[in-house]
Design an enzyme around this catalytic site. Structure first.
Site: not given
Ligand code: SF4
Length: 277
Positions: A70, A120, A122, A216-218, A260, A92
């Protein structure tokens, strides 16, 4: 009960790359967690002696420091360089892009709007690249955008893990109120792919397991997407959190995992579900 994996899940390009970079630098430290996954961080510690420091003051001058996926704020990177730490940059490239855009556009006199969560890591990193901190704004809603003291020229970027539909709302608001708007779609494709696959699978599954870090946000996004069509969707970090009653009288268990989450954790979860269902 059948178990089906989403057609796209788990480690993205940036995380795979960061782990490979870290594995190539045994005995180093990461400043902040390299990725949002405790188990993988423990594996790096056990197998490669990669330590974790949470506070920049704890970093000694001779430490080799791996910069997490991040990224980190610009002034902290400058401090590490000043301390003559060996810097191993695992940020990244999709995160470096909005950092560079913010640096360039703010140098050109644009007000900066960043769609994301201001706390966050990032976003803390991305916003730090603005030349003028008073002319860079982090927002989550179009309502917030309407109150910003923006100049007539605005550049907009997004946190990599945000939903495109929500980003578009910010774009629409800015276009209606500002004279010049430069829009940079910095949302990451890996996020879309895992999200679309989780959405498709949750439509047919009667229980969904989303594996990933609770911070983890995603991963949290995958969980909320799964919940829309599959109310019995559970977010877990590893197989120890599975409960047998989730699988009673179910026919299809869908599995997705955050960007992750390593494959070995996904496999442990599948093995345990097979055992307890
Ligand atoms: S999800 Fe993975 S590939 Fe996409 S920005 Fe984040 S670390 Fe990078």
């Amino acid at each position: 009960m059948k178990i089906e994996l989403a057609s796209s899940y788990g480690f993205c390009y940036g995380v795979k790359r960061a782990i490979e970079i870290a594995e190539e630098h045994k005995d180093s430290f990461t400043y902040g967690p390299l990725i949002h996954n405790k188990d993988e961080i423990n594996r790096l510690k056990d197998n490669f002696n990669i330590g974790l420091v949470e506070n920049i003051d704890e970093i000694e001058n001779d430490n080799a420091v791996v910069i997490r996926t991040h990224g980190i704020p610009k002034d902290e990177l400058a401090l590490l360089k000043k301390q003559k730490n060996k810097i191993i940059n695992a940020t990244c490239p999709y995160v470096t892009t909005p950092q560079n855009i913010v640096a360039k556009m703010s140098k050109e006199g644009y007000s900066i709007v960043i769609f994301g969560d201001k706390n966050h890591p990032e976003i803390k990193g991305v916003v730090s690249y603005a030349e003028n901190a008073n002319d860079a704004f982090v927002v989550l809603t179009s309502e917030e955008v309407k109150t910003l003291p923006l100049s007539s020229k605005v550049a907009l970027v997004s946190q990599t893990t945000k939903k495109p539909e929500d980003f578009l709302k910010i774009v629409n608001t800015l276009i209606l109120t500002q004279r010049e708007v430069r829009v940079f779609n910095t949302i990451c494709n890996a996020t879309f792919e895992n999200q679309d696959a989780a959405a498709a699978l949750s439509k047919k599954a009667d229980v969904m397991i989303v594996i990933g870090g609770k911070h983890s946000s995603n991963t949290k996004m995958l969980h909320s997407i799964s919940l829309k069509d599959c109310p019995e969707s559970y977010l877990i970090e590893n197989e120890e959190e599975l409960q047998a009653e989730w699988f009673k009288e179910k026919t299809l268990c869908g599995i997705s995992a955050g960007a992750s989450t390593p494959d070995w954790i996904v496999q442990n979860v599948i093995d345990k579900i097979q055992k307890i269902s």
